[in-house]
Design a protein around this motif. Sequence first.
Motif, PDB file in Angstrom:
ATOM      1  N   SER A  46       0.826  -1.219   0.000  1.00 24.75           N
ATOM      2  CA  SER A  46       0.000   0.000   0.000  1.00 24.75           C
ATOM      3  C   SER A  46       0.855   1.262   0.000  1.00 24.75           C
ATOM      4  O   SER A  46       0.338   2.363  -0.203  1.00 24.75           O
ATOM      5  N   HIS A  47       2.180   1.130   0.232  1.00 23.23           N
ATOM      6  CA  HIS A  47       3.087   2.291   0.189  1.00 23.23           C
ATOM      7  C   HIS A  47       3.357   2.748  -1.240  1.00 23.23           C
ATOM      8  O   HIS A  47       3.900   3.829  -1.452  1.00 23.23           O
ATOM      9  N   PHE A  48       3.009   1.942  -2.219  1.00 24.22           N
ATOM     10  CA  PHE A  48       3.311   2.277  -3.607  1.00 24.22           C
ATOM     11  C   PHE A  48       2.188   3.125  -4.209  1.00 24.22           C
ATOM     12  O   PHE A  48       1.016   2.956  -3.878  1.00 24.22           O
ATOM     13  N   TYR A  49       2.594   4.021  -5.099  1.00 26.74           N
ATOM     14  CA  TYR A  49       1.615   4.696  -5.938  1.00 26.74           C
ATOM     15  C   TYR A  49       1.349   3.810  -7.148  1.00 26.74           C
ATOM     16  O   TYR A  49       2.207   3.026  -7.575  1.00 26.74           O
ATOM     17  N   HIS A  50       0.179   3.972  -7.728  1.00 22.79           N
ATOM     18  CA  HIS A  50      -0.094   3.243  -8.958  1.00 22.79           C
ATOM     19  C   HIS A  50      -1.099   4.020  -9.791  1.00 22.79           C
ATOM     20  O   HIS A  50      -1.863   4.834  -9.280  1.00 22.79           O
ATOM     21  N   SER A  51      -1.055   3.769 -11.079  1.00 23.83           N
ATOM     22  CA  SER A  51      -1.992   4.383 -12.006  1.00 23.83           C
ATOM     23  C   SER A  51      -2.481   3.309 -12.961  1.00 23.83           C
ATOM     24  O   SER A  51      -1.683   2.557 -13.533  1.00 23.83           O
ATOM     25  N   GLU A  52      -3.789   3.228 -13.121  1.00 27.99           N
ATOM     26  CA  GLU A  52      -4.360   2.208 -13.992  1.00 27.99           C
ATOM     27  C   GLU A  52      -4.121   2.563 -15.457  1.00 27.99           C
ATOM     28  O   GLU A  52      -4.339   3.692 -15.883  1.00 27.99           O
ATOM     29  N   LEU A  53      -3.670   1.582 -16.206  1.00 28.27           N
ATOM     30  CA  LEU A  53      -3.438   1.767 -17.630  1.00 28.27           C
ATOM     31  C   LEU A  53      -4.608   1.251 -18.452  1.00 28.27           C
ATOM     32  O   LEU A  53      -5.065   1.912 -19.377  1.00 28.27           O
ATOM     33  N   LEU A  54      -5.086   0.071 -18.129  1.00 26.01           N
ATOM     34  CA  LEU A  54      -6.201  -0.490 -18.876  1.00 26.01           C
ATOM     35  C   LEU A  54      -6.823  -1.627 -18.077  1.00 26.01           C
ATOM     36  O   LEU A  54      -6.260  -2.090 -17.086  1.00 26.01           O
ATOM     37  N   HIS A  55      -7.991  -2.057 -18.495  1.00 27.61           N
ATOM     38  CA  HIS A  55      -8.618  -3.259 -17.962  1.00 27.61           C
ATOM     39  C   HIS A  55      -8.441  -4.369 -18.994  1.00 27.61           C
ATOM     40  O   HIS A  55      -8.772  -4.205 -20.167  1.00 27.61           O
ATOM     41  N   GLU A  56      -7.930  -5.485 -18.540  1.00 23.31           N
ATOM     42  CA  GLU A  56      -7.610  -6.597 -19.428  1.00 23.31           C
ATOM     43  C   GLU A  56      -8.602  -7.735 -19.239  1.00 23.31           C
ATOM     44  O   GLU A  56      -9.245  -7.864 -18.193  1.00 23.31           O
ATOM     45  N   ARG A  57      -8.735  -8.550 -20.268  1.00 27.83           N
ATOM     46  CA  ARG A  57      -9.551  -9.755 -20.166  1.00 27.83           C
ATOM     47  C   ARG A  57      -8.952 -10.838 -21.052  1.00 27.83           C
ATOM     48  O   ARG A  57      -8.162 -10.545 -21.966  1.00 27.83           O
ATOM     49  N   TYR A  58      -9.334 -12.087 -20.798  1.00 28.00           N
ATOM     50  CA  TYR A  58      -8.826 -13.202 -21.582  1.00 28.00           C
ATOM     51  C   TYR A  58      -9.677 -13.434 -22.822  1.00 28.00           C
ATOM     52  O   TYR A  58     -10.898 -13.237 -22.802  1.00 28.00           O
ATOM     53  N   VAL A  59      -9.006 -13.864 -23.899  1.00 29.75           N
ATOM     54  CA  VAL A  59      -9.673 -14.190 -25.152  1.00 29.75           C
ATOM     55  C   VAL A  59      -9.078 -15.486 -25.684  1.00 29.75           C
ATOM     56  O   VAL A  59      -8.082 -16.009 -25.168  1.00 29.75           O
ATOM     57  N   LEU A  60      -9.685 -15.986 -26.725  1.00 29.82           N
ATOM     58  CA  LEU A  60      -9.218 -17.195 -27.404  1.00 29.82           C
ATOM     59  C   LEU A  60      -8.501 -16.793 -28.679  1.00 29.82           C
ATOM     60  O   LEU A  60      -9.011 -15.997 -29.473  1.00 29.82           O
ATOM     61  N   LEU A  61      -7.295 -17.332 -28.893  1.00 31.04           N
ATOM     62  CA  LEU A  61      -6.496 -17.009 -30.079  1.00 31.04           C
ATOM     63  C   LEU A  61      -6.151 -18.288 -30.827  1.00 31.04           C
ATOM     64  O   LEU A  61      -5.783 -19.296 -30.213  1.00 31.04           O
ATOM     65  N   MET A  62      -6.250 -18.228 -32.136  1.00 29.20           N
ATOM     66  CA  MET A  62      -5.805 -19.333 -32.985  1.00 29.20           C
ATOM     67  C   MET A  62      -5.422 -18.760 -34.337  1.00 29.20           C
ATOM     68  O   MET A  62      -5.719 -17.593 -34.654  1.00 29.20           O
ATOM     69  N   ALA A  63      -4.766 -19.578 -35.162  1.00 27.92           N
ATOM     70  CA  ALA A  63      -4.453 -19.154 -36.524  1.00 27.92           C
ATOM     71  C   ALA A  63      -5.752 -19.033 -37.315  1.00 27.92           C
ATOM     72  O   ALA A  63      -6.699 -19.803 -37.110  1.00 27.92           O
ATOM     73  N   ARG A  64      -5.789 -18.071 -38.232  1.00 27.40           N
ATOM     74  CA  ARG A  64      -7.004 -17.858 -39.015  1.00 27.40           C
ATOM     75  C   ARG A  64      -7.375 -19.098 -39.844  1.00 27.40           C
ATOM     76  O   ARG A  64      -8.554 -19.408 -40.025  1.00 27.40           O
ATOM     77  N   ARG A  65      -6.378 -19.822 -40.289  1.00 25.41           N
ATOM     78  CA  ARG A  65      -6.668 -21.032 -41.089  1.00 25.41           C
ATOM     79  C   ARG A  65      -7.430 -22.065 -40.252  1.00 25.41           C
ATOM     80  O   ARG A  65      -8.286 -22.799 -40.774  1.00 25.41           O
ATOM     81  N   VAL A  66      -7.119 -22.114 -38.950  1.00 31.65           N
ATOM     82  CA  VAL A  66      -7.813 -23.053 -38.065  1.00 31.65           C
ATOM     83  C   VAL A  66      -9.266 -22.631 -37.898  1.00 31.65           C
ATOM     84  O   VAL A  66     -10.186 -23.455 -37.965  1.00 31.65           O
ATOM     85  N   ALA A  67      -9.481 -21.312 -37.676  1.00 31.24           N
ATOM     86  CA  ALA A  67     -10.852 -20.810 -37.525  1.00 31.24           C
ATOM     87  C   ALA A  67     -11.666 -21.072 -38.779  1.00 31.24           C
ATOM     88  O   ALA A  67     -12.858 -21.442 -38.715  1.00 31.24           O
ATOM     89  N   GLN A  68     -11.050 -20.933 -39.938  1.00 31.88           N
ATOM     90  CA  GLN A  68     -11.759 -21.174 -41.192  1.00 31.88           C
ATOM     91  C   GLN A  68     -12.082 -22.659 -41.353  1.00 31.88           C
ATOM     92  O   GLN A  68     -13.179 -23.020 -41.797  1.00 31.88           O
ATOM     93  N   ARG A  69     -11.142 -23.517 -40.984  1.00 33.44           N
ATOM     94  CA  ARG A  69     -11.393 -24.958 -41.091  1.00 33.44           C
ATOM     95  C   ARG A  69     -12.531 -25.389 -40.178  1.00 33.44           C
ATOM     96  O   ARG A  69     -13.338 -26.255 -40.528  1.00 33.44           O
ATOM     97  N   LEU A  70     -12.609 -24.758 -38.986  1.00 31.81           N
ATOM     98  CA  LEU A  70     -13.656 -25.095 -38.032  1.00 31.81           C
ATOM     99  C   LEU A  70     -14.946 -24.323 -38.283  1.00 31.81           C
ATOM    100  O   LEU A  70     -15.917 -24.482 -37.543  1.00 31.81           O
ATOM    101  N   GLU A  71     -14.925 -23.460 -39.318  1.00 29.54           N
ATOM    102  CA  GLU A  71     -16.078 -22.653 -39.706  1.00 29.54           C
ATOM    103  C   GLU A  71     -16.571 -21.772 -38.552  1.00 29.54           C
ATOM    104  O   GLU A  71     -17.762 -21.663 -38.271  1.00 29.54           O
TER     105      GLU A  71
END
Length: 330
Positions: free
Chosen positions: A165-190
Amino acid sequence: MDAGDAPRVQDLDLNLLKAFHAVHVEKNVGRAALRLGVTQPSVSHALSRLRLVFRDALFVRTPGGVEATPRAQRLAGSIDRVLRILQDMLDEGAQFCAATSRRVFRLHMSDFAESAFLPTLMRELSARAPDVMVETHHIEDSQFNVALESGRIDFALGHFPHASSHFYHSELLHERYVLLMARRVAQRLELDEHYTLGANVPSGLHFIAVTSHPQSTELLERYHLTARVRIAVPNFMVVPAILSRCDYALILPRTVARAFSALGESAVFEIDDAGTWPVNAYWHRRFDADPGHRWLRGLLMELFRIGTAEPFDSWLGAPLNLNPEGLHSD
């Protein structure tokens, strides 16, 4: 003069030295007073005190003003050096010249923060502070507070719920998790752009697990995907190379996914109930007024305090175009 009769440092103050310097330069008490922005009696009083300290007349009247005695002439060089040293000391603590500084800034970053922030930060430093150097450190959780308190690191960028709690801080952004894959995989899976990871996970889709991010592992467990994990890696650095050769997917912070997407053909999808968390810049309050520290802090806020704006929309320039031989295209 006996050693016990020699002038002592405690017999002087800075105003006396400034008065001596002004009179020596101007060779006139009145002009010295104007130079210092004080009254002529104030300068005369300072000279009287100096005469007592040094047991010398120091300056004697002449038709054109005053002239220094031999003792004052010997003192003048030393007093001038002392005043320059003091001014240099004050200047060092009051300003930071980014264009000429060779300062080293030490940043603690998670692998996520390195991927998200470091490329853009270094691009800006190259333009604004070309001789400034950045060192990134990976500090163990048990040493995090000590490292920031001691100055071993200047800033920490990321999500650190154990920060003091002795530290100062400044919020940069709010993050969240997503799903990532190669575009060719997404296309194959439609999978179209509206697909959201939930109960409807396509069969045959295998995953990369990143062991340094327990939240990612928790989401794999929540959606019963741990049996589909084919490789576990400690961080994100090898992920683009794996995705370019293997039809895998992974769960990772959205900002890192956006950074990887800029490097090649990738597809990013939302995750049901993934949740969000803040990404902050942390620093110790005792360094808050340091000019260089304030400058870098301002740059971090300028570049990365994006609020609800889209991450990386303004951070990344156009990706490099490479020809088949791996050389820059003309």
